[in-house]
Design a protein around this motif. Structure first.
Motif, PDB file in Angstrom:
ATOM      1  N   TYR A 160      10.523   2.935   1.828  1.00  0.00           N
ATOM      2  CA  TYR A 160       9.213   3.049   2.482  1.00  0.00           C
ATOM      3  C   TYR A 160       8.085   3.019   1.463  1.00  0.00           C
ATOM      4  O   TYR A 160       7.128   2.242   1.589  1.00  0.00           O
ATOM      5  CB  TYR A 160       9.160   4.339   3.296  1.00  0.00           C
ATOM      6  N   TYR A 161       8.176   3.872   0.433  1.00  0.00           N
ATOM      7  CA  TYR A 161       7.099   3.930  -0.545  1.00  0.00           C
ATOM      8  C   TYR A 161       7.096   2.713  -1.460  1.00  0.00           C
ATOM      9  O   TYR A 161       6.036   2.296  -1.941  1.00  0.00           O
ATOM     10  CB  TYR A 161       7.204   5.217  -1.367  1.00  0.00           C
ATOM     11  N   GLY A 162       8.271   2.108  -1.692  1.00  0.00           N
ATOM     12  CA  GLY A 162       8.295   0.864  -2.452  1.00  0.00           C
ATOM     13  C   GLY A 162       7.533  -0.246  -1.748  1.00  0.00           C
ATOM     14  O   GLY A 162       6.741  -0.971  -2.368  1.00  0.00           O
ATOM     15  N   ALA A 163       7.742  -0.371  -0.437  1.00  0.00           N
ATOM     16  CA  ALA A 163       7.015  -1.385   0.339  1.00  0.00           C
ATOM     17  C   ALA A 163       5.530  -1.065   0.408  1.00  0.00           C
ATOM     18  O   ALA A 163       4.684  -1.966   0.376  1.00  0.00           O
ATOM     19  CB  ALA A 163       7.608  -1.472   1.747  1.00  0.00           C
ATOM     20  N   LYS A 164       5.198   0.225   0.483  1.00  0.00           N
ATOM     21  CA  LYS A 164       3.785   0.607   0.561  1.00  0.00           C
ATOM     22  C   LYS A 164       3.070   0.326  -0.753  1.00  0.00           C
ATOM     23  O   LYS A 164       1.927  -0.146  -0.768  1.00  0.00           O
ATOM     24  CB  LYS A 164       3.676   2.087   0.923  1.00  0.00           C
ATOM     25  N   GLY A 167      -6.132   2.130  -2.752  1.00  0.00           N
ATOM     26  CA  GLY A 167      -4.948   2.251  -1.915  1.00  0.00           C
ATOM     27  C   GLY A 167      -3.734   2.739  -2.683  1.00  0.00           C
ATOM     28  O   GLY A 167      -2.926   3.517  -2.171  1.00  0.00           O
ATOM     29  N   THR A 168      -3.606   2.299  -3.940  1.00  0.00           N
ATOM     30  CA  THR A 168      -2.481   2.745  -4.762  1.00  0.00           C
ATOM     31  C   THR A 168      -2.546   4.244  -5.013  1.00  0.00           C
ATOM     32  O   THR A 168      -1.536   4.959  -4.922  1.00  0.00           O
ATOM     33  CB  THR A 168      -2.476   1.988  -6.103  1.00  0.00           C
ATOM     34  N   TRP A 169      -3.745   4.750  -5.327  1.00  0.00           N
ATOM     35  CA  TRP A 169      -3.882   6.197  -5.565  1.00  0.00           C
ATOM     36  C   TRP A 169      -3.653   6.991  -4.288  1.00  0.00           C
ATOM     37  O   TRP A 169      -3.150   8.111  -4.330  1.00  0.00           O
ATOM     38  CB  TRP A 169      -5.253   6.502  -6.156  1.00  0.00           C
ATOM     39  N   ASP A 170      -4.028   6.422  -3.133  1.00  0.00           N
ATOM     40  CA  ASP A 170      -3.733   7.099  -1.870  1.00  0.00           C
ATOM     41  C   ASP A 170      -2.223   7.249  -1.674  1.00  0.00           C
ATOM     42  O   ASP A 170      -1.743   8.298  -1.218  1.00  0.00           O
ATOM     43  CB  ASP A 170      -4.333   6.321  -0.696  1.00  0.00           C
ATOM     44  N   VAL A 171      -1.471   6.211  -2.027  1.00  0.00           N
ATOM     45  CA  VAL A 171      -0.014   6.282  -1.906  1.00  0.00           C
ATOM     46  C   VAL A 171       0.552   7.298  -2.897  1.00  0.00           C
ATOM     47  O   VAL A 171       1.479   8.044  -2.578  1.00  0.00           O
ATOM     48  CB  VAL A 171       0.609   4.891  -2.131  1.00  0.00           C
ATOM     49  N   VAL A 172       0.000   7.325  -4.122  1.00  0.00           N
ATOM     50  CA  VAL A 172       0.461   8.293  -5.120  1.00  0.00           C
ATOM     51  C   VAL A 172       0.265   9.717  -4.615  1.00  0.00           C
ATOM     52  O   VAL A 172       1.148  10.574  -4.733  1.00  0.00           O
ATOM     53  CB  VAL A 172      -0.274   8.072  -6.458  1.00  0.00           C
ATOM     54  N   ARG A 173      -0.917   9.993  -4.050  1.00  0.00           N
ATOM     55  CA  ARG A 173      -1.170  11.333  -3.524  1.00  0.00           C
ATOM     56  C   ARG A 173      -0.229  11.660  -2.363  1.00  0.00           C
ATOM     57  O   ARG A 173       0.198  12.804  -2.199  1.00  0.00           O
ATOM     58  CB  ARG A 173      -2.628  11.450  -3.086  1.00  0.00           C
TER      59      ARG A 173
END
Length: 684
Positions: free
Chosen positions: A345-349, A359-365
């Motif tokens: 899931y997070y790999g695809a995101k 968007g990348t930092w949103d995924v990191v958080r």
């Protein structure tokens, strides 16, 4: 701690207790009871996913989760959060293991009042309730702690509990208050419930579940006086289809022959009547748990149910090796599947957000599980309505005057007149219905409401019906160079900057203008932006509030400029300015002067004078509204036309005041990356 030391804290009754095999068998008798869920986690972080699944499967809401052996540390607390719950921890900082935590549902008013944690023992206390307070305490001690640390711990706990004698107190945890000290040190007594209120009726249901170290306990505490908010509140729900039908049958009777004030009042009156006619009061169920793990799908849920099934079979006959091996095989399958699905899931995101730094930092958080900010309002710490209202009024006074106080503290520096940048004048033109319809469709989908009590979603759904009336309001405003006073009244919602925000300075004011005001701003902003771009009035090195420009472009140009000077063996000096509350301290007189130098004169300038003049705001918090106040300084947070035009020029005087302080330090030449119109300004 013995019962002789604290005779008020005891269990003066035998609670009704039953054992359930699955969470679906759980049933509480009263809607107004306080529903507690106590368990020993033995590493909470590893079990959050299945814990949320367990809460999903329950037929009733858990008001509070009381957890021991969280194995949390201060630096990992923010990742141990549950959706719809506020989290409070007492964590070890010296070594692994131990720890206590209490999670309170967002619908219940709560406040942490004490926490204690040493190398071995811990307890956390939270006060819940609106009128009559109840104190929840979760205690953990290891089976064989050192005598010295245990004595100090119980002395601290005794002192705290003695101070709560006048309030109902419920204590759960891995400890006991019925044994002597000698027995306590040599024997572990688990899963106790104690209270100081003899009127409290307690029902306990035990659940054998493979997720926890001990059997979990569901506790229902009921009294004749309801002291805990059940969270099942009523809210207003508007049927968009009914609203559309009402507006079709009763369209706003606006006209270009009316004044802009009359047109907007007619539109606002019809909108409010339609919303009232199509709205109903709906009672919240308050039982639906929103899962915070989006990768937690039906396949994983089915595997967990199968694992739980075989765990029940194994508990019925522990000597049966077949059921034991089958349960272990399914438990390993669930663990492997959780890791695989989370990774995919997070790999695809990350793959989808690879071109967006934000968007990348949103995924990191999201991966790190950063704790959500508290949703409590600025007046939540007060109990009486008068105190809450006074707090909201004080907050509005602070927000309205913040920019003025900062601006007055800046030393005044006179500036020489700036020659007009262009001979071309901006003429604001009325717009056709199609442009208004496109503007309404471009509004971001939102459920937030301003002074008009109307959501942007309502405008988007009823755009075809409202386009003519909104066009009449916009065009009469442009022709008469006048903005209605109701459109200049903004709603301000204070949002906490930190989870523990209490003072008004720790809240960020979010300005919510009316939907019609947003449409008007977008239309004027488009004409103003086209005028600035057509006449090349904006510097190519102005990166803010412009399309196809961002911080990456600014950093790239800065690096190129520094590298070029270094290659030429030149010295490079840079000045970095951080203007606090730049838009709040914007002086409207300077902004209007800057607009006139950019070709905004005559009728267009009068429209901007009306738009910026006598703007008002009021603070809305927890259903309470303050009295409106006039904002003398600053531009509206949502004012696109003011932000994207020449607000940079309005801060020019401030920039040069700070530049004077650094001028004596700059002994070598430097290239200042300021807009061209800013470079032409000189400070006396």
């Amino acid at each position: 701690m013995s019962s002789q030391n604290n005779p008020n804290l005891q269990l003066p009754f035998q609670p009704s207790t039953k054992t359930i095999n699955t969470i679906k068998q759980l049933k509480f008798n009263s809607e107004n009871s306080l529903n507690l869920f106590y368990f020993n986690a033995r590493s909470l972080n590893d079990k959050l996913t299945e814990l949320e699944f367990l809460l999903d499967e329950a037929n009733c809401r858990m008001d509070a989760l009381m957890i021991t052996e969280t194995w949390s540390r201060p630096e990992t607390e923010q990742s141990m959060c549950l959706s719809n719950y506020q989290c409070f921890f007492a964590s070890r900082s010296t070594r692994r293991g131990g720890g206590s935590a209490i999670f309170i549902h967002n619908d219940i008013h709560c406040k942490p009042i004490h926490n204690y944690c040493d190398e071995h023992n811990s307890f956390i206390a939270v006060e819940v309730g609106d009128r009559e307070k109840t104190v929840l305490v979760c205690v953990y001690r290891p089976p064989e702690p050192l005598s010295s640390s245990l004595d100090c711990f119980f002395q601290h706990l005794d002192t705290f509990l003695a101070a709560q004698a006048c309030r109902t107190t419920i204590v759960t945890g891995d400890s006991t208050w019925t044994c002597s000290q000698q027995q306590l040190l040599s024997k572990a007594c688990l899963d106790h419930i104690l209270t100081n209120n003899t009127e409290l009726q307690v029902a306990v249901q035990q659940l054998q579940y493979n997720l926890f170290d001990h059997d979990a306990m569901f506790i229902e505490a009921t009294r004749t006086i309801d002291c805990i908010s059940s969270g099942r509140v009523s809210f207003t729900k508007t049927d968009v289809n009914k609203l559309r039908l009402y507006l079709q049958q009763h369209p706003p009777n606006t006209s270009m022959q009316l004044s802009v004030e009359e047109n907007y009042n007619v539109l606002l009156s019809q909108l409010r009547s339609g919303i009232e006619a199509s709205s109903t009061q709906v009672r919240s169920r308050g039982t639906k748990q929103t899962h915070s793990k989006p990768w937690f799908d039906n396949e994983l849920k089915q595997c967990i149910r199968t694992k739980n099934y075989w765990y029940g079979k194994h508990r019925q006959n522990i000597a049966d090796h077949v059921t034991r091996d089958t349960y272990h095989r399914w438990a390993n399958t669930v663990t492997s599947l959780k890791r695989t699905k989370r990774k995919h899931y997070y790999g695809a995101k990350f793959e989808r957000q690879q071109s967006s730094i934000t968007g990348t930092w949103d995924v990191v958080r999201e991966v790190l599980g950063s704790r959500r900010k508290s949703s409590k309002g600025i007046s939540s710490r007060f109990s009486s309505t008068d105190d809450k209202q006074r707090c909201v009024d004080d907050a509005n006074t602070y927000f309205a005057a913040a920019g003025k106080h900062l601006a007055e503290n800046i030393p005044y520096t006179a500036m020489q007149p700036i020659n007009p940048q262009t001979d071309q004048l901006l003429v604001l033109e009325p717009v056709p219905r199609t442009i208004v319809l496109q503007t309404i469709a471009s509004l971001p989908a939102s459920k937030s409401t301003g002074y008009d009590a109307c959501q942007p979603n309502f405008f988007k759904a009823c755009g075809e019906i409202l386009a003519d009336s909104v066009a009449d309001v916009v065009n009469t405003s442009i022709r008469q160079s006048l903005v209605p006073n109701a459109l200049k009244l903004s709603k301000v919602v204070p949002i906490p900057k930190t989870p523990a925000a209490r003072n008004v300075s720790e809240f960020r004011p979010i300005n919510i203008p009316s939907v019609t005001d947003k449409v008007l701003q977008k239309i004027v902003n488009k004409q103003l932006t086209e005028h600035l771009e057509r006449n090349h009035l904006l510097s190519p090195r102005q990166y803010g509030f412009r399309p196809k420009s961002n911080t990456q472009s600014a950093l790239f140009d800065a690096v190129v400029e520094i590298q070029r000077n270094c290659d030429q063996k030149l010295k490079v000096a840079a000045v970095f300015l951080d203007l606090s509350k730049a838009f709040d301290t914007c002086e409207k007189r300077i902004l209007l002067r800057s607009l006139s130098e950019l070709g905004v004169n005559g009728q267009s300038l009068r429209w901007f004078e009306s738009f910026l003049g006598e703007r008002q705001q009021y603070v809305c918090d927890n259903g309470l509204n303050s009295e409106p106040l006039i904002v003398d300084y600053g531009v509206v947070q949502g004012a696109l036309s003011a932000r994207r035009s020449s607000t940079v020029m309005s801060t020019t005087s401030r920039i040069f005041r700070y530049m004077e302080l650094f001028s004596c330090m700059l002994t070598t030449s430097c290239s200042c990356m300021l807009p061209q119109h800013t470079k032409s300004c000189k400070a006396e």
